[in-house]
Write a protein that holds these residues in place. Structure first.
Motif, PDB file in Angstrom:
ATOM      1  N   ILE A 161       0.838  -1.202   0.000  1.00  0.00           N
ATOM      2  CA  ILE A 161       0.000   0.000   0.000  1.00  0.00           C
ATOM      3  C   ILE A 161       0.871   1.249   0.000  1.00  0.00           C
ATOM      4  N   LEU A 162       1.892   1.257   0.838  1.00  0.00           N
ATOM      5  CA  LEU A 162       2.776   2.426   0.932  1.00  0.00           C
ATOM      6  C   LEU A 162       3.604   2.610  -0.340  1.00  0.00           C
ATOM      7  N   ALA A 163       4.018   1.516  -0.958  1.00  0.00           N
ATOM      8  CA  ALA A 163       4.762   1.616  -2.225  1.00  0.00           C
ATOM      9  C   ALA A 163       3.874   2.242  -3.297  1.00  0.00           C
ATOM     10  N   GLY A 164       2.611   1.848  -3.331  1.00  0.00           N
ATOM     11  CA  GLY A 164       1.677   2.461  -4.271  1.00  0.00           C
ATOM     12  C   GLY A 164       1.487   3.935  -3.986  1.00  0.00           C
ATOM     13  N   ASP A 165       1.336   4.279  -2.713  1.00  0.00           N
ATOM     14  CA  ASP A 165       1.196   5.689  -2.330  1.00  0.00           C
ATOM     15  C   ASP A 165       2.417   6.498  -2.750  1.00  0.00           C
ATOM     16  N   ALA A 166       3.596   5.927  -2.535  1.00  0.00           N
ATOM     17  CA  ALA A 166       4.840   6.631  -2.864  1.00  0.00           C
ATOM     18  C   ALA A 166       4.978   6.828  -4.377  1.00  0.00           C
ATOM     19  N   LEU A 167       4.569   5.849  -5.156  1.00  0.00           N
ATOM     20  CA  LEU A 167       4.618   5.993  -6.612  1.00  0.00           C
ATOM     21  C   LEU A 167       3.636   7.056  -7.091  1.00  0.00           C
ATOM     22  N   LEU A 168       2.463   7.102  -6.489  1.00  0.00           N
ATOM     23  CA  LEU A 168       1.475   8.105  -6.874  1.00  0.00           C
ATOM     24  C   LEU A 168       1.985   9.520  -6.618  1.00  0.00           C
ATOM     25  N   THR A 169       2.562   9.737  -5.450  1.00  0.00           N
ATOM     26  CA  THR A 169       3.066  11.079  -5.139  1.00  0.00           C
ATOM     27  C   THR A 169       4.334  11.401  -5.924  1.00  0.00           C
ATOM     28  N   ARG A 170       5.157  10.403  -6.191  1.00  0.00           N
ATOM     29  CA  ARG A 170       6.356  10.627  -7.005  1.00  0.00           C
ATOM     30  C   ARG A 170       5.959  11.054  -8.420  1.00  0.00           C
ATOM     31  N   ALA A 171       4.824  10.578  -8.896  1.00  0.00           N
ATOM     32  CA  ALA A 171       4.360  10.953 -10.235  1.00  0.00           C
ATOM     33  C   ALA A 171       4.221  12.465 -10.365  1.00  0.00           C
ATOM     34  N   PHE A 172       3.659  13.114  -9.361  1.00  0.00           N
ATOM     35  CA  PHE A 172       3.480  14.561  -9.415  1.00  0.00           C
ATOM     36  C   PHE A 172       4.818  15.292  -9.286  1.00  0.00           C
ATOM     37  N   GLU A 173       5.751  14.683  -8.562  1.00  0.00           N
ATOM     38  CA  GLU A 173       7.112  15.235  -8.491  1.00  0.00           C
ATOM     39  C   GLU A 173       7.781  15.194  -9.862  1.00  0.00           C
ATOM     40  N   MET A 174       7.568  14.091 -10.586  1.00  0.00           N
ATOM     41  CA  MET A 174       8.166  13.966 -11.916  1.00  0.00           C
ATOM     42  C   MET A 174       7.742  15.116 -12.814  1.00  0.00           C
ATOM     43  N   VAL A 175       6.455  15.455 -12.772  1.00  0.00           N
ATOM     44  CA  VAL A 175       5.932  16.515 -13.633  1.00  0.00           C
ATOM     45  C   VAL A 175       6.373  17.884 -13.133  1.00  0.00           C
ATOM     46  N   ALA A 176       6.189  18.143 -11.856  1.00  0.00           N
ATOM     47  CA  ALA A 176       6.379  19.494 -11.318  1.00  0.00           C
ATOM     48  C   ALA A 176       7.832  19.879 -11.121  1.00  0.00           C
ATOM     49  N   ILE A 177       8.670  18.909 -10.803  1.00  0.00           N
ATOM     50  CA  ILE A 177      10.061  19.226 -10.430  1.00  0.00           C
ATOM     51  C   ILE A 177      11.069  18.716 -11.447  1.00  0.00           C
ATOM     52  N   ARG A 178      10.812  17.571 -12.043  1.00  0.00           N
ATOM     53  CA  ARG A 178      11.823  16.945 -12.898  1.00  0.00           C
ATOM     54  C   ARG A 178      11.626  17.219 -14.390  1.00  0.00           C
ATOM     55  N   THR A 179      10.661  18.048 -14.733  1.00  0.00           N
ATOM     56  CA  THR A 179      10.451  18.413 -16.130  1.00  0.00           C
ATOM     57  C   THR A 179      11.182  19.712 -16.441  1.00  0.00           C
ATOM     58  N   SER A 180      11.889  19.733 -17.562  1.00  0.00           N
ATOM     59  CA  SER A 180      12.662  20.917 -17.944  1.00  0.00           C
ATOM     60  C   SER A 180      12.129  21.526 -19.236  1.00  0.00           C
ATOM     61  N   ASP A 181      12.231  22.849 -19.314  1.00  0.00           N
ATOM     62  CA  ASP A 181      11.947  23.591 -20.553  1.00  0.00           C
ATOM     63  C   ASP A 181      10.531  23.395 -21.088  1.00  0.00           C
ATOM     64  N   VAL A 182       9.579  23.282 -20.171  1.00  0.00           N
ATOM     65  CA  VAL A 182       8.161  23.239 -20.549  1.00  0.00           C
ATOM     66  C   VAL A 182       7.467  24.376 -19.811  1.00  0.00           C
ATOM     67  N   PRO A 183       6.705  25.220 -20.511  1.00  0.00           N
ATOM     68  CA  PRO A 183       6.036  26.344 -19.850  1.00  0.00           C
ATOM     69  C   PRO A 183       5.214  25.906 -18.642  1.00  0.00           C
ATOM     70  N   ALA A 184       5.249  26.729 -17.594  1.00  0.00           N
ATOM     71  CA  ALA A 184       4.583  26.382 -16.340  1.00  0.00           C
ATOM     72  C   ALA A 184       3.081  26.187 -16.507  1.00  0.00           C
ATOM     73  N   ASP A 185       2.459  26.946 -17.404  1.00  0.00           N
ATOM     74  CA  ASP A 185       1.012  26.799 -17.579  1.00  0.00           C
ATOM     75  C   ASP A 185       0.660  25.440 -18.165  1.00  0.00           C
ATOM     76  N   ARG A 186       1.528  24.907 -19.026  1.00  0.00           N
ATOM     77  CA  ARG A 186       1.284  23.571 -19.575  1.00  0.00           C
ATOM     78  C   ARG A 186       1.434  22.513 -18.480  1.00  0.00           C
ATOM     79  N   LEU A 187       2.461  22.656 -17.652  1.00  0.00           N
ATOM     80  CA  LEU A 187       2.672  21.688 -16.572  1.00  0.00           C
ATOM     81  C   LEU A 187       1.521  21.727 -15.575  1.00  0.00           C
ATOM     82  N   LEU A 188       0.984  22.912 -15.319  1.00  0.00           N
ATOM     83  CA  LEU A 188      -0.152  23.031 -14.405  1.00  0.00           C
ATOM     84  C   LEU A 188      -1.359  22.273 -14.956  1.00  0.00           C
TER      85      LEU A 188
END
Length: 300
Positions: A117-144
């Motif tokens: 259960i916790l591994a699933g929770d961690a993957l779900l929250t990591r997904a949003f980190e991938m988009v918000a923090i680990r994405t480069s050179d994409v306009p912020a409005d698109r990422l939002l």
């Protein structure tokens, strides 16, 4: 001519190359972090193989929108993380109670229910980190907008809501509308997010987003219909998961409601409608057209 472009497209090569890039990105997404037990449980399911159709759809949609698929890779990884979370949770004894996934023991069979259960929770929250923090050179409005789409797909309006209705429907007489609701939410919502998120990162205009919405609904339902068919016709060895479990759980499926042949016809109709939606972009949409056909012709 469009036909020449599509006929010369090497889908097998495209699929293999895309999958290799995605596997490398998935491996990089979970580094030497603590606690080790949680990291190992996350990696166990995330790196267990699979078709990687969801991240491939994301990259293909970005390319169709004339975007750089490299910039969409963190989002493609995020989508596979959300998908993996859903599989981990779906397999739990309190849900679909399965012991086999992608040809090996399910996460909770190896790490126990709590860590799964916790591994699933961690993957779900990591997904949003991938988009918000680990994405480069994409306009912020698109990422939002991407974050919003992921939230809708992963939450109550999407796969969680679909899972609840699926659980409530076990052992009951369910009509076709309810079955399609389950499929469009439990499976289709994330497939739609793959396409819309990839296209958003690529800077797609509204006409393409609308067409991808139609395409997503078609392949989303077709994908699940084929899953229902394979649950009846394929072996556990071929599927990599327990065959016949829908029958055991007394779930309503397309073959149960309308029979195998009509289920196949319905899947083919949906795939054709999905492909037709991309007609204005036919010269550039060879990967998505081939992926639609792949969905109905797959054996696992």
């Amino acid at each position: 001519m469009p036909k020449a472009v599509i006929s010369s497209f090497d889908f097998a090569d495209y699929l293999a190359n895309s999958k290799n890039l995605i596997e490398a990105a998935l491996d990089d997404s979970l580094g030497p972090e603590n606690p080790e037990l949680l990291r190992d449980a996350m990696r166990y399911s995330l790196l267990a193989g699979g078709k990687r159709l969801r991240p491939i759809l994301c990259l293909a949609a970005c390319e169709l929108a004339c975007g750089d698929s490299e910039k969409a890779m963190p989002t493609a990884v995020a989508l596979e993380m959300i998908h993996t979370m859903s599989l981990i949770h779906d397999d739990l004894p309190s849900m679909d109670n399965d012991d086999l996934r992608r040809g090996r023991p399910t996460n909770h069979k190896v790490y126990g229910d709590a860590i799964a259960i916790l591994a699933g929770d961690a993957l779900l929250t990591r997904a949003f980190e991938m988009v918000a923090i680990r994405t480069s050179d994409v306009p912020a409005d698109r990422l939002l907008m991407v974050v919003g789409e992921l939230s809708l797909a992963a939450g109550a309006p999407g796969l969680v809501g679909g899972q609840v209705v699926d659980l409530e429907s076990e052992g009951k007489e369910v009509d076709l509308d309810t079955l399609e609701y389950i499929h469009l939410h439990k499976t289709g919502a994330l497939l739609r997010a793959c396409l819309i998120c990839g296209a958003l990162i690529g800077g797609a205009k509204q006409d393409l987003l609308d067409a991808l919405d139609v395409y997503a609904k078609g392949i989303g339902l077709a994908f699940q219909i084929i899953d229902d068919i394979l649950d009846v016709t394929a072996s556990s060895e071929v599927l990599g998961k327990t065959a016949g479990k829908d029958l055991i759980a007394d779930k309503t499926t397309y073959p149960k409601l309308i029979g195998l042949e009509k289920s196949k016809e319905r899947a083919n109709e949906l795939v054709q409608a999905a492909k037709d939606a991309l007609n204005p972009w036919k010269e550039k949409s060879a990967p998505l057209l081939a992926l639609a056909d792949y969905i109905t012709n797959r054996d696992r």
